[in-house]
Enzyme design. Structure first.
Site: not given
Ligand code: M6R
Length: 571
Positions: A2, A28, A66, A92-93, A454, A458, A461, A477, A566
Protein backbone atom coordinates in the site's frame (compact mmCIF):
# COMPACT_ATOMS: atom_id res chain seq x y z
CA UNK A 1 2.52 -2.75 0.71
CA UNK A 2 0.00 0.00 0.00
CA UNK A 3 1.17 3.47 -0.86
CA UNK A 4 -0.23 6.50 0.91
CA UNK A 5 0.04 10.18 0.05
CA UNK A 6 -1.11 13.34 1.81
CA UNK A 7 -0.71 16.79 0.27
CA UNK A 8 -1.38 20.11 1.93
CA UNK A 9 -0.44 23.32 0.16
CA UNK A 10 -0.84 27.10 0.32
CA UNK A 11 -1.40 27.11 -3.45
CA UNK A 12 -3.93 25.28 -5.56
CA UNK A 13 -2.89 22.00 -7.14
CA UNK A 14 -4.84 19.82 -9.55
CA UNK A 15 -6.21 16.41 -8.68
CA UNK A 16 -4.05 15.19 -11.54
CA UNK A 17 -0.92 16.48 -9.74
CA UNK A 18 -1.93 14.49 -6.69
CA UNK A 19 -2.61 11.33 -8.71
CA UNK A 20 0.77 11.64 -10.41
CA UNK A 21 2.38 11.43 -6.96
CA UNK A 22 0.28 8.38 -6.12
CA UNK A 23 1.25 6.77 -9.42
CA UNK A 24 4.88 6.85 -8.24
CA UNK A 25 3.91 4.65 -5.31
CA UNK A 26 1.73 2.28 -7.33
CA UNK A 27 4.45 -0.38 -7.25
CA UNK A 28 3.70 -0.73 -3.51
CA UNK A 29 0.27 -2.22 -4.28
CA UNK A 30 -2.08 -1.98 -7.20
CA UNK A 31 -5.32 -3.79 -6.37
CA UNK A 32 -7.32 -0.57 -6.05
CA UNK A 33 -6.85 3.14 -5.46
CA UNK A 34 -8.60 6.12 -3.92
CA UNK A 35 -8.64 9.87 -3.36
CA UNK A 36 -10.30 12.42 -1.04
CA UNK A 37 -10.14 16.23 -0.89
CA UNK A 38 -13.13 17.13 1.34
CA UNK A 39 -15.41 17.44 -1.70
CA UNK A 40 -14.58 14.54 -3.94
CA UNK A 41 -14.20 10.89 -2.90
CA UNK A 42 -12.89 8.31 -5.40
CA UNK A 43 -12.61 4.57 -4.61
CA UNK A 44 -11.91 2.18 -7.50
CA UNK A 45 -10.49 -1.25 -8.18
CA UNK A 46 -7.71 -1.78 -10.72
CA UNK A 47 -4.59 0.13 -11.65
CA UNK A 48 -4.50 3.86 -10.96
CA UNK A 49 -6.34 5.94 -13.56
CA UNK A 50 -5.48 9.63 -13.50
CA UNK A 51 -8.81 11.52 -13.65
CA UNK A 52 -9.35 13.92 -16.56
CA UNK A 53 -10.80 16.70 -14.37
CA UNK A 54 -8.89 19.97 -13.96
CA UNK A 55 -10.46 20.50 -10.51
CA UNK A 56 -8.21 22.31 -8.02
CA UNK A 57 -7.67 21.69 -4.33
CA UNK A 58 -5.23 22.51 -1.53
CA UNK A 59 -5.44 19.35 0.53
CA UNK A 60 -5.88 15.67 -0.36
CA UNK A 61 -5.14 12.14 0.78
CA UNK A 62 -4.63 9.21 -1.61
CA UNK A 63 -4.07 5.47 -1.40
CA UNK A 64 -2.94 2.59 -3.60
CA UNK A 65 -3.96 -0.76 -2.08
CA UNK A 66 -2.52 -4.24 -1.70
CA UNK A 67 -5.42 -6.11 -0.12
CA UNK A 68 -4.97 -7.83 3.26
CA UNK A 69 -8.38 -7.80 4.99
CA UNK A 70 -11.31 -7.80 2.58
CA UNK A 71 -11.39 -8.58 -1.13
CA UNK A 72 -10.51 -6.31 -4.00
CA UNK A 73 -13.71 -4.25 -4.33
CA UNK A 74 -14.56 -0.56 -4.71
CA UNK A 75 -15.99 -0.54 -1.17
CA UNK A 76 -12.82 -1.98 0.33
CA UNK A 77 -10.65 0.56 -1.51
CA UNK A 78 -9.35 3.43 0.66
CA UNK A 79 -10.08 6.17 1.78
CA UNK A 80 -12.56 5.05 4.46
CA UNK A 81 -14.96 7.39 6.17
CA UNK A 82 -16.75 7.69 9.50
CA UNK A 83 -20.56 7.45 9.67
CA UNK A 84 -20.90 11.24 9.72
CA UNK A 85 -18.35 11.59 6.83
CA UNK A 86 -16.42 14.09 9.00
CA UNK A 87 -13.36 11.82 9.29
CA UNK A 88 -11.59 10.28 6.29
CA UNK A 89 -8.53 8.06 6.51
CA UNK A 90 -5.99 6.11 4.47
CA UNK A 91 -3.97 3.33 6.08
CA UNK A 92 -1.01 1.10 5.31
CA UNK A 93 -0.48 -1.78 7.76
CA UNK A 94 -2.72 -4.09 9.75
CA UNK A 95 -4.92 -3.21 12.72
CA UNK A 96 -4.62 -6.44 14.69
CA UNK A 97 -7.36 -5.71 17.24
CA UNK A 98 -9.81 -4.42 14.63
CA UNK A 99 -12.42 -7.12 15.36
CA UNK A 100 -12.76 -6.12 19.05
CA UNK A 101 -12.75 -2.42 18.18
CA UNK A 102 -15.33 -2.91 15.43
CA UNK A 103 -17.54 -4.84 17.79
CA UNK A 104 -17.47 -2.18 20.47
CA UNK A 105 -17.98 0.63 17.92
CA UNK A 106 -20.93 -1.24 16.38
CA UNK A 107 -22.48 -1.47 19.84
CA UNK A 108 -22.21 2.33 20.00
CA UNK A 109 -24.19 2.52 16.73
CA UNK A 110 -21.43 2.76 14.10
CA UNK A 111 -22.28 1.26 10.71
CA UNK A 112 -19.43 -0.20 8.65
CA UNK A 113 -19.44 -0.27 4.89
CA UNK A 114 -16.34 -2.35 4.09
CA UNK A 115 -14.74 -5.64 5.11
CA UNK A 116 -11.39 -4.02 5.91
CA UNK A 117 -9.53 -3.69 9.19
CA UNK A 118 -8.72 -0.08 8.23
CA UNK A 119 -12.26 1.30 8.30
CA UNK A 120 -12.26 0.92 12.07
CA UNK A 121 -9.76 3.83 12.23
CA UNK A 122 -12.26 6.32 10.79
CA UNK A 123 -14.99 5.28 13.26
CA UNK A 124 -12.48 5.22 16.12
CA UNK A 125 -11.61 8.90 15.54
CA UNK A 126 -15.27 9.83 15.01
CA UNK A 127 -16.08 8.39 18.41
CA UNK A 128 -13.05 9.96 20.15
CA UNK A 129 -13.56 13.50 18.85
CA UNK A 130 -17.03 13.59 20.40
CA UNK A 131 -15.21 14.30 23.69
CA UNK A 132 -11.57 14.96 22.85
CA UNK A 133 -9.32 16.96 20.54
CA UNK A 134 -7.75 15.22 17.54
CA UNK A 135 -4.37 15.46 19.26
CA UNK A 136 -5.69 13.65 22.34
CA UNK A 137 -7.37 11.11 20.07
CA UNK A 138 -4.01 10.42 18.38
CA UNK A 139 -2.38 9.75 21.78
CA UNK A 140 -5.22 7.33 22.66
CA UNK A 141 -4.94 5.67 19.26
CA UNK A 142 -1.25 4.90 19.70
CA UNK A 143 -1.98 3.52 23.18
CA UNK A 144 -5.02 1.43 22.28
CA UNK A 145 -4.31 0.11 18.79
CA UNK A 146 -2.45 -3.14 18.28
CA UNK A 147 -0.74 -3.69 14.95
CA UNK A 148 1.13 -1.69 12.35
CA UNK A 149 0.12 1.55 10.73
CA UNK A 150 1.01 4.55 8.64
CA UNK A 151 -2.22 6.53 8.74
CA UNK A 152 -3.34 9.87 7.37
CA UNK A 153 -6.50 11.39 8.81
CA UNK A 154 -8.49 14.33 7.46
CA UNK A 155 -11.18 16.02 9.55
CA UNK A 156 -13.49 18.18 7.46
CA UNK A 157 -13.30 21.27 9.66
CA UNK A 158 -9.48 21.23 10.07
CA UNK A 159 -6.93 22.58 7.59
CA UNK A 160 -4.32 19.97 8.39
CA UNK A 161 -3.58 16.28 8.03
CA UNK A 162 -2.97 14.11 11.09
CA UNK A 163 -0.32 11.45 10.43
CA UNK A 164 0.49 8.49 12.69
CA UNK A 165 3.08 5.75 12.36
CA UNK A 166 4.08 2.39 13.83
CA UNK A 167 6.26 0.02 11.79
CA UNK A 168 4.79 0.95 8.39
CA UNK A 169 6.92 3.61 6.67
CA UNK A 170 5.95 7.29 6.62
CA UNK A 171 7.92 10.41 5.68
CA UNK A 172 7.31 14.13 5.12
CA UNK A 173 8.79 15.98 2.16
CA UNK A 174 8.75 19.58 3.36
CA UNK A 175 8.92 22.61 1.11
CA UNK A 176 8.20 26.34 1.53
CA UNK A 177 4.54 26.48 0.62
CA UNK A 178 3.51 22.86 0.99
CA UNK A 179 4.12 19.58 2.79
CA UNK A 180 3.77 16.12 1.30
CA UNK A 181 3.32 12.97 3.37
CA UNK A 182 4.18 9.67 1.70
CA UNK A 183 5.09 6.04 2.24
CA UNK A 184 8.49 6.70 0.72
CA UNK A 185 10.67 9.42 -0.74
CA UNK A 186 10.03 8.42 -4.39
CA UNK A 187 6.70 10.25 -4.21
CA UNK A 188 8.32 13.67 -3.85
CA UNK A 189 11.94 13.20 -4.94
CA UNK A 190 11.28 15.44 -7.98
CA UNK A 191 10.21 18.33 -5.70
CA UNK A 192 12.59 18.29 -2.76
CA UNK A 193 15.68 16.52 -1.50
CA UNK A 194 14.59 17.02 2.12
CA UNK A 195 12.84 14.37 4.18
CA UNK A 196 11.66 14.01 7.77
CA UNK A 197 11.13 10.37 8.72
CA UNK A 198 8.60 9.29 11.32
CA UNK A 199 9.78 6.94 14.07
CA UNK A 200 7.52 4.41 15.73
CA UNK A 201 4.61 5.65 17.81
CA UNK A 202 5.00 9.24 16.70
CA UNK A 203 2.35 11.42 15.16
CA UNK A 204 2.40 14.77 13.42
CA UNK A 205 -0.02 17.56 12.65
CA UNK A 206 0.81 18.82 9.18
CA UNK A 207 -0.51 21.95 7.47
CA UNK A 208 0.69 23.91 4.44
CA UNK A 209 3.30 25.91 6.36
CA UNK A 210 4.55 23.66 9.11
CA UNK A 211 4.55 20.26 10.69
CA UNK A 212 4.69 19.46 14.41
CA UNK A 213 5.74 16.05 15.63
CA UNK A 214 4.58 14.52 18.91
CA UNK A 215 5.66 11.45 20.82
CA UNK A 216 3.23 8.79 22.06
CA UNK A 217 2.43 10.92 25.14
CA UNK A 218 1.53 13.92 23.01
CA UNK A 219 4.70 15.90 23.86
CA UNK A 220 6.10 17.96 20.94
CA UNK A 221 9.43 16.57 19.68
CA UNK A 222 12.20 17.92 17.45
CA UNK A 223 12.98 16.02 14.26
CA UNK A 224 15.99 16.14 11.99
CA UNK A 225 15.57 17.09 8.34
CA UNK A 226 17.61 14.63 6.24
CA UNK A 227 18.94 15.40 2.78
CA UNK A 228 18.77 12.52 0.35
CA UNK A 229 20.24 11.87 -3.07
CA UNK A 230 18.23 10.00 -5.62
CA UNK A 231 18.88 9.30 -9.29
CA UNK A 232 15.65 10.78 -10.56
CA UNK A 233 16.26 10.11 -14.25
CA UNK A 234 16.24 6.40 -13.57
CA UNK A 235 12.58 6.36 -12.65
CA UNK A 236 11.68 7.42 -16.18
CA UNK A 237 10.96 4.56 -18.51
CA UNK A 238 12.72 6.19 -21.47
CA UNK A 239 12.74 4.08 -24.58
CA UNK A 240 11.86 0.70 -23.06
CA UNK A 241 8.51 -1.04 -23.20
CA UNK A 242 8.70 -2.18 -19.57
CA UNK A 243 10.59 -1.16 -16.47
CA UNK A 244 11.83 -4.74 -16.12
CA UNK A 245 13.87 -4.69 -19.33
CA UNK A 246 15.01 -1.11 -18.69
CA UNK A 247 16.26 -2.13 -15.25
CA UNK A 248 18.03 -5.22 -16.59
CA UNK A 249 19.74 -3.10 -19.26
CA UNK A 250 20.95 -0.68 -16.56
CA UNK A 251 22.93 -3.43 -14.83
CA UNK A 252 26.38 -2.62 -16.26
CA UNK A 253 26.00 1.05 -15.25
CA UNK A 254 24.75 0.40 -11.74
CA UNK A 255 27.54 -2.12 -11.09
CA UNK A 256 30.13 0.48 -12.15
CA UNK A 257 28.52 3.09 -9.93
CA UNK A 258 28.50 0.74 -6.94
CA UNK A 259 32.12 -0.35 -7.37
CA UNK A 260 33.20 3.28 -7.62
CA UNK A 261 31.27 4.22 -4.48
CA UNK A 262 32.89 1.42 -2.47
CA UNK A 263 36.25 3.05 -3.17
CA UNK A 264 35.02 6.61 -2.50
CA UNK A 265 31.92 7.75 -0.62
CA UNK A 266 31.17 4.31 0.90
CA UNK A 267 34.79 3.39 1.64
CA UNK A 268 34.60 4.11 5.38
CA UNK A 269 31.37 2.18 5.87
CA UNK A 270 32.69 -0.68 3.78
CA UNK A 271 35.78 -0.90 6.00
CA UNK A 272 33.63 -0.73 9.14
CA UNK A 273 31.57 -3.64 7.86
CA UNK A 274 34.71 -5.70 7.13
CA UNK A 275 36.01 -4.95 10.64
CA UNK A 276 32.68 -6.09 12.11
CA UNK A 277 32.80 -9.37 10.19
CA UNK A 278 36.33 -9.95 11.51
CA UNK A 279 35.40 -9.05 15.08
CA UNK A 280 32.04 -10.76 15.56
CA UNK A 281 32.03 -14.51 16.09
CA UNK A 282 28.83 -15.36 14.28
CA UNK A 283 27.66 -14.00 10.91
CA UNK A 284 23.98 -14.39 10.06
CA UNK A 285 22.46 -13.04 6.86
CA UNK A 286 18.73 -12.41 6.91
CA UNK A 287 16.55 -11.60 3.90
CA UNK A 288 13.45 -12.56 1.91
CA UNK A 289 12.77 -13.64 -1.68
CA UNK A 290 15.38 -12.52 -4.19
CA UNK A 291 17.46 -10.84 -1.49
CA UNK A 292 17.60 -14.17 0.34
CA UNK A 293 19.04 -15.80 -2.77
CA UNK A 294 21.70 -13.07 -2.85
CA UNK A 295 22.56 -13.79 0.77
CA UNK A 296 22.88 -17.53 0.03
CA UNK A 297 25.51 -16.55 -2.52
CA UNK A 298 27.14 -14.42 0.19
CA UNK A 299 27.38 -17.48 2.43
CA UNK A 300 28.88 -19.50 -0.42
CA UNK A 301 31.52 -16.86 -1.23
CA UNK A 302 32.49 -16.37 2.43
CA UNK A 303 32.74 -20.12 3.05
CA UNK A 304 35.08 -20.40 0.08
CA UNK A 305 37.52 -18.16 1.94
CA UNK A 306 37.10 -19.70 5.35
CA UNK A 307 34.54 -17.37 6.96
CA UNK A 308 31.62 -19.19 8.53
CA UNK A 309 28.20 -17.66 7.90
CA UNK A 310 24.57 -18.68 7.55
CA UNK A 311 21.54 -17.22 5.76
CA UNK A 312 18.05 -17.26 7.24
CA UNK A 313 14.68 -16.39 5.75
CA UNK A 314 13.41 -13.31 7.53
CA UNK A 315 9.93 -14.61 8.39
CA UNK A 316 11.47 -17.63 10.21
CA UNK A 317 14.35 -15.75 11.80
CA UNK A 318 13.24 -16.03 15.43
CA UNK A 319 12.68 -19.76 15.05
CA UNK A 320 16.14 -20.53 13.69
CA UNK A 321 18.55 -17.79 14.83
CA UNK A 322 20.64 -18.14 17.96
CA UNK A 323 22.14 -14.72 18.70
CA UNK A 324 24.13 -12.88 21.32
CA UNK A 325 26.35 -9.80 21.53
CA UNK A 326 29.04 -11.57 19.53
CA UNK A 327 26.73 -12.01 16.53
CA UNK A 328 26.62 -9.86 13.42
CA UNK A 329 23.29 -9.84 11.58
CA UNK A 330 23.47 -8.74 7.93
CA UNK A 331 20.02 -7.88 6.54
CA UNK A 332 19.90 -7.63 2.75
CA UNK A 333 17.00 -5.74 1.26
CA UNK A 334 16.17 -3.71 -1.82
CA UNK A 335 13.39 -1.68 -0.22
CA UNK A 336 14.79 -1.56 3.29
CA UNK A 337 11.16 -1.81 4.44
CA UNK A 338 10.32 -5.54 4.35
CA UNK A 339 8.32 -6.12 7.53
CA UNK A 340 9.65 -9.64 8.17
CA UNK A 341 13.17 -8.22 8.17
CA UNK A 342 12.26 -5.36 10.46
CA UNK A 343 10.81 -7.89 12.91
CA UNK A 344 13.98 -10.01 12.61
CA UNK A 345 16.12 -6.95 13.35
CA UNK A 346 14.08 -6.11 16.43
CA UNK A 347 14.78 -9.64 17.62
CA UNK A 348 18.50 -9.20 16.80
CA UNK A 349 18.61 -5.96 18.80
CA UNK A 350 16.90 -7.61 21.77
CA UNK A 351 19.71 -10.18 21.71
CA UNK A 352 22.34 -7.42 21.46
CA UNK A 353 23.62 -8.51 18.05
CA UNK A 354 25.26 -5.90 15.82
CA UNK A 355 23.51 -5.03 12.55
CA UNK A 356 25.27 -4.25 9.25
CA UNK A 357 22.76 -3.84 6.43
CA UNK A 358 22.98 -3.87 2.64
CA UNK A 359 20.03 -1.89 1.22
CA UNK A 360 19.01 0.06 -1.86
CA UNK A 361 16.68 2.74 -0.54
CA UNK A 362 18.52 5.39 1.47
CA UNK A 363 17.11 6.24 4.91
CA UNK A 364 14.83 3.23 4.79
CA UNK A 365 13.77 1.73 8.12
CA UNK A 366 16.31 -1.10 7.87
CA UNK A 367 19.12 1.32 7.13
CA UNK A 368 18.12 3.43 10.10
CA UNK A 369 18.03 0.38 12.39
CA UNK A 370 21.62 -0.59 11.48
CA UNK A 371 24.97 0.02 13.19
CA UNK A 372 26.48 0.32 9.74
CA UNK A 373 24.84 0.24 6.33
CA UNK A 374 26.00 -0.05 2.75
CA UNK A 375 23.92 1.28 -0.10
CA UNK A 376 23.78 -0.91 -3.18
CA UNK A 377 23.37 2.17 -5.41
CA UNK A 378 21.08 0.43 -7.90
CA UNK A 379 18.82 3.49 -8.21
CA UNK A 380 15.06 3.22 -8.13
CA UNK A 381 13.75 -0.19 -9.14
CA UNK A 382 10.12 0.02 -10.18
CA UNK A 383 9.31 -3.37 -11.68
CA UNK A 384 8.13 -5.70 -8.93
CA UNK A 385 10.75 -8.26 -9.99
CA UNK A 386 14.11 -7.51 -8.42
CA UNK A 387 16.76 -7.49 -11.15
CA UNK A 388 19.47 -4.81 -11.01
CA UNK A 389 19.14 -4.70 -7.20
CA UNK A 390 20.03 -8.42 -7.03
CA UNK A 391 23.06 -7.87 -9.25
CA UNK A 392 24.33 -5.09 -7.01
CA UNK A 393 23.60 -7.01 -3.81
CA UNK A 394 25.74 -9.87 -5.09
CA UNK A 395 28.42 -7.44 -6.28
CA UNK A 396 28.69 -6.05 -2.73
CA UNK A 397 28.87 -9.58 -1.32
CA UNK A 398 31.65 -10.45 -3.77
CA UNK A 399 33.49 -7.26 -2.79
CA UNK A 400 33.23 -8.31 0.86
CA UNK A 401 34.38 -11.88 0.13
CA UNK A 402 37.31 -10.47 -1.84
CA UNK A 403 38.55 -8.77 1.34
CA UNK A 404 38.75 -12.25 2.89
CA UNK A 405 40.63 -13.78 -0.04
CA UNK A 406 37.95 -14.72 -2.60
CA UNK A 407 39.57 -14.41 -6.02
CA UNK A 408 37.57 -12.25 -8.41
CA UNK A 409 38.30 -9.33 -10.71
CA UNK A 410 35.26 -7.11 -10.38
CA UNK A 411 36.53 -4.45 -12.77
CA UNK A 412 35.56 -6.66 -15.72
CA UNK A 413 32.07 -7.39 -14.37
CA UNK A 414 30.25 -4.61 -16.30
CA UNK A 415 31.62 -5.84 -19.66
CA UNK A 416 30.83 -9.46 -18.78
CA UNK A 417 27.27 -8.39 -18.02
CA UNK A 418 27.09 -6.61 -21.37
CA UNK A 419 28.09 -9.86 -23.05
CA UNK A 420 25.03 -11.64 -21.54
CA UNK A 421 22.77 -8.74 -22.52
CA UNK A 422 24.23 -9.04 -26.01
CA UNK A 423 22.86 -12.59 -26.25
CA UNK A 424 19.28 -11.39 -25.80
CA UNK A 425 18.09 -12.57 -29.21
CA UNK A 426 19.27 -16.10 -28.52
CA UNK A 427 17.58 -16.00 -25.11
CA UNK A 428 14.38 -14.69 -26.75
CA UNK A 429 14.32 -17.78 -28.99
CA UNK A 430 14.74 -20.11 -26.01
CA UNK A 431 11.95 -18.23 -24.24
CA UNK A 432 9.64 -18.68 -27.22
CA UNK A 433 10.35 -22.41 -27.33
CA UNK A 434 9.25 -22.98 -23.71
CA UNK A 435 6.68 -20.23 -23.17
CA UNK A 436 3.69 -22.58 -23.40
CA UNK A 437 4.94 -25.09 -20.81
CA UNK A 438 3.25 -25.42 -17.44
CA UNK A 439 6.21 -26.56 -15.35
CA UNK A 440 9.96 -26.16 -15.48
CA UNK A 441 12.96 -26.92 -13.33
CA UNK A 442 16.19 -25.04 -12.76
CA UNK A 443 19.13 -27.04 -11.44
CA UNK A 444 22.30 -25.84 -9.77
CA UNK A 445 25.05 -27.01 -7.43
CA UNK A 446 27.17 -24.98 -5.04
CA UNK A 447 27.17 -21.40 -6.25
CA UNK A 448 24.62 -22.14 -8.97
CA UNK A 449 22.07 -23.49 -6.46
CA UNK A 450 21.03 -20.02 -5.15
CA UNK A 451 20.97 -18.89 -8.77
CA UNK A 452 18.66 -21.79 -9.69
CA UNK A 453 16.29 -20.69 -6.91
CA UNK A 454 16.43 -17.09 -8.08
CA UNK A 455 15.78 -17.95 -11.74
CA UNK A 456 12.83 -20.15 -10.72
CA UNK A 457 11.41 -17.36 -8.56
CA UNK A 458 11.61 -14.93 -11.49
CA UNK A 459 9.86 -17.43 -13.79
CA UNK A 460 7.01 -17.95 -11.30
CA UNK A 461 6.59 -14.31 -10.42
CA UNK A 462 6.66 -12.75 -13.88
CA UNK A 463 5.86 -15.58 -16.34
CA UNK A 464 3.24 -17.35 -14.16
CA UNK A 465 4.81 -20.74 -14.92
CA UNK A 466 5.38 -23.18 -12.10
CA UNK A 467 9.16 -23.48 -11.69
CA UNK A 468 11.34 -25.16 -9.10
CA UNK A 469 14.91 -24.16 -8.41
CA UNK A 470 16.72 -27.18 -7.03
CA UNK A 471 20.04 -28.62 -6.02
CA UNK A 472 21.09 -30.92 -8.84
CA UNK A 473 21.91 -33.64 -6.32
CA UNK A 474 18.47 -33.53 -4.65
CA UNK A 475 16.53 -34.26 -7.80
CA UNK A 476 16.83 -38.02 -7.68
CA UNK A 477 15.48 -38.04 -4.12
CA UNK A 478 11.94 -37.52 -5.34
CA UNK A 479 11.37 -34.67 -7.78
CA UNK A 480 12.74 -36.58 -10.78
CA UNK A 481 9.38 -38.40 -10.82
CA UNK A 482 7.90 -35.23 -12.31
CA UNK A 483 10.20 -35.15 -15.34
CA UNK A 484 8.32 -36.06 -18.50
CA UNK A 485 9.10 -35.91 -22.18
CA UNK A 486 9.68 -32.25 -23.05
CA UNK A 487 9.78 -30.86 -19.48
CA UNK A 488 12.16 -27.87 -19.67
CA UNK A 489 15.15 -28.23 -17.31
CA UNK A 490 17.56 -25.30 -17.13
CA UNK A 491 20.92 -26.55 -16.01
CA UNK A 492 23.49 -24.10 -14.61
CA UNK A 493 26.97 -25.59 -14.91
CA UNK A 494 29.98 -23.60 -13.78
CA UNK A 495 33.55 -24.67 -14.50
CA UNK A 496 33.16 -28.26 -15.74
CA UNK A 497 31.18 -29.32 -12.68
CA UNK A 498 30.96 -33.01 -13.56
CA UNK A 499 28.40 -33.84 -10.89
CA UNK A 500 26.12 -31.15 -12.26
CA UNK A 501 26.66 -32.52 -15.75
CA UNK A 502 25.69 -36.02 -14.55
CA UNK A 503 22.51 -34.64 -12.95
CA UNK A 504 21.71 -32.96 -16.25
CA UNK A 505 22.25 -36.20 -18.17
CA UNK A 506 19.99 -38.07 -15.71
CA UNK A 507 17.02 -35.85 -16.56
CA UNK A 508 17.87 -35.75 -20.24
CA UNK A 509 17.73 -39.56 -20.25
CA UNK A 510 14.14 -39.27 -18.99
CA UNK A 511 13.05 -36.99 -21.83
CA UNK A 512 13.66 -33.52 -20.34
CA UNK A 513 14.31 -30.62 -22.73
CA UNK A 514 17.69 -29.40 -21.47
CA UNK A 515 18.72 -25.74 -21.61
CA UNK A 516 22.35 -25.69 -20.59
CA UNK A 517 24.00 -22.50 -19.30
CA UNK A 518 27.75 -22.93 -18.92
CA UNK A 519 31.05 -21.09 -18.96
CA UNK A 520 33.28 -23.97 -19.94
CA UNK A 521 31.51 -26.48 -22.19
CA UNK A 522 29.23 -26.37 -25.20
CA UNK A 523 25.72 -25.32 -24.18
CA UNK A 524 22.73 -23.22 -25.17
CA UNK A 525 24.18 -20.08 -23.61
CA UNK A 526 27.86 -19.57 -22.95
CA UNK A 527 28.75 -17.12 -20.16
CA UNK A 528 32.03 -15.27 -20.56
CA UNK A 529 33.72 -15.84 -17.26
CA UNK A 530 35.82 -18.53 -15.68
CA UNK A 531 35.11 -17.13 -12.23
CA UNK A 532 32.50 -18.76 -10.01
CA UNK A 533 31.63 -15.45 -8.39
CA UNK A 534 30.80 -13.75 -11.66
CA UNK A 535 29.09 -16.90 -13.00
CA UNK A 536 26.46 -16.45 -10.25
CA UNK A 537 25.61 -12.96 -11.47
CA UNK A 538 25.74 -13.71 -15.21
CA UNK A 539 23.61 -16.87 -14.96
CA UNK A 540 20.99 -14.91 -13.02
CA UNK A 541 20.91 -12.22 -15.71
CA UNK A 542 20.30 -14.97 -18.29
CA UNK A 543 17.31 -16.03 -16.12
CA UNK A 544 16.04 -12.46 -15.85
CA UNK A 545 16.05 -12.04 -19.64
CA UNK A 546 14.52 -15.47 -20.18
CA UNK A 547 11.68 -14.63 -17.79
CA UNK A 548 11.11 -11.26 -19.42
CA UNK A 549 10.81 -12.76 -22.90
CA UNK A 550 8.57 -15.64 -21.74
CA UNK A 551 6.24 -13.12 -20.08
CA UNK A 552 6.30 -10.93 -23.19
CA UNK A 553 5.38 -13.95 -25.31
CA UNK A 554 2.53 -14.74 -22.90
CA UNK A 555 1.36 -11.08 -22.96
CA UNK A 556 1.49 -10.73 -19.17
CA UNK A 557 1.53 -7.52 -17.08
CA UNK A 558 5.30 -7.70 -16.64
CA UNK A 559 5.97 -4.78 -14.31
CA UNK A 560 2.99 -5.41 -12.06
CA UNK A 561 2.38 -9.15 -11.76
CA UNK A 562 -0.85 -10.25 -10.13
CA UNK A 563 -1.15 -10.45 -6.32
CA UNK A 564 2.27 -8.91 -5.70
CA UNK A 565 3.72 -5.61 -4.53
CA UNK A 566 7.24 -4.25 -4.53
CA UNK A 567 7.62 -3.55 -0.80
CA UNK A 568 6.23 -6.24 1.48
CA UNK A 569 5.40 -4.17 4.54
CA UNK A 570 3.07 -6.62 6.26
CA UNK A 571 4.05 -9.82 8.05
O1 M6R B 1 12.86 -5.23 -0.59
P1 M6R B 1 13.39 -6.59 -0.27
O2 M6R B 1 14.64 -6.92 -0.98
O3 M6R B 1 13.54 -6.79 1.22
O4 M6R B 1 12.27 -7.57 -0.75
C1 M6R B 1 12.35 -8.95 -0.54
C2 M6R B 1 11.44 -9.70 -1.49
O5 M6R B 1 10.12 -9.33 -1.29
C3 M6R B 1 11.81 -9.42 -2.95
O6 M6R B 1 13.16 -9.74 -3.17
C4 M6R B 1 10.93 -10.27 -3.90
O7 M6R B 1 11.18 -11.61 -3.72
C5 M6R B 1 11.23 -9.82 -5.33
N1 M6R B 1 10.22 -8.91 -5.76
C6 M6R B 1 11.29 -10.94 -6.31
O8 M6R B 1 11.61 -10.47 -7.58
Amino acid sequence: MCGIIGMVSKDDFTIQDAFKKLKKLEYRGYDSFGYFDKELLIKKTGHILIPKTKKLTRMAILHSRWATHGGVTDKNAHPHQSCDRNITIVHNGIIENYAELKNSLQKKGHRFSSETDSEVVAHYFEEKVKKKTMKQACVDFIKEIKGTFAILVMKNDDDCIYALKRDSPLVIGPSKRSNILASDIYAFSDLTDKAVFFDNDEFAVVDSEKYTFYNELGKPIKKTVQRFRWEQEESLKKKFKHYMIKEIMEEPIVVKRLLFSLKTEQKDNFERLIRLIKKQEKIVFVAAGTSYHASLLGVYYLHKCGVEAQALIASEFENFAFLDEKSLVIPISQSGETMDLIEALKYAKEHKAKIASVVNVPYSTIQRMSDVSLNIMAGQEICVAATKSFVNQVTILLSIAKEFGFKVNLDTLPTRIESVLGQKNKIKKIAKSISKKNDMYVLGRGLSYPVAREVALKIKEISYIHAEGMMGGELKHGTIALIEKGTPVISLISNKDHDMLSNTKEVEARGAKIIMITNSMPGDIRLQTSNDGKFGILATIFGQLLTYYIALERKLPIDKPRNLAKSVTVK
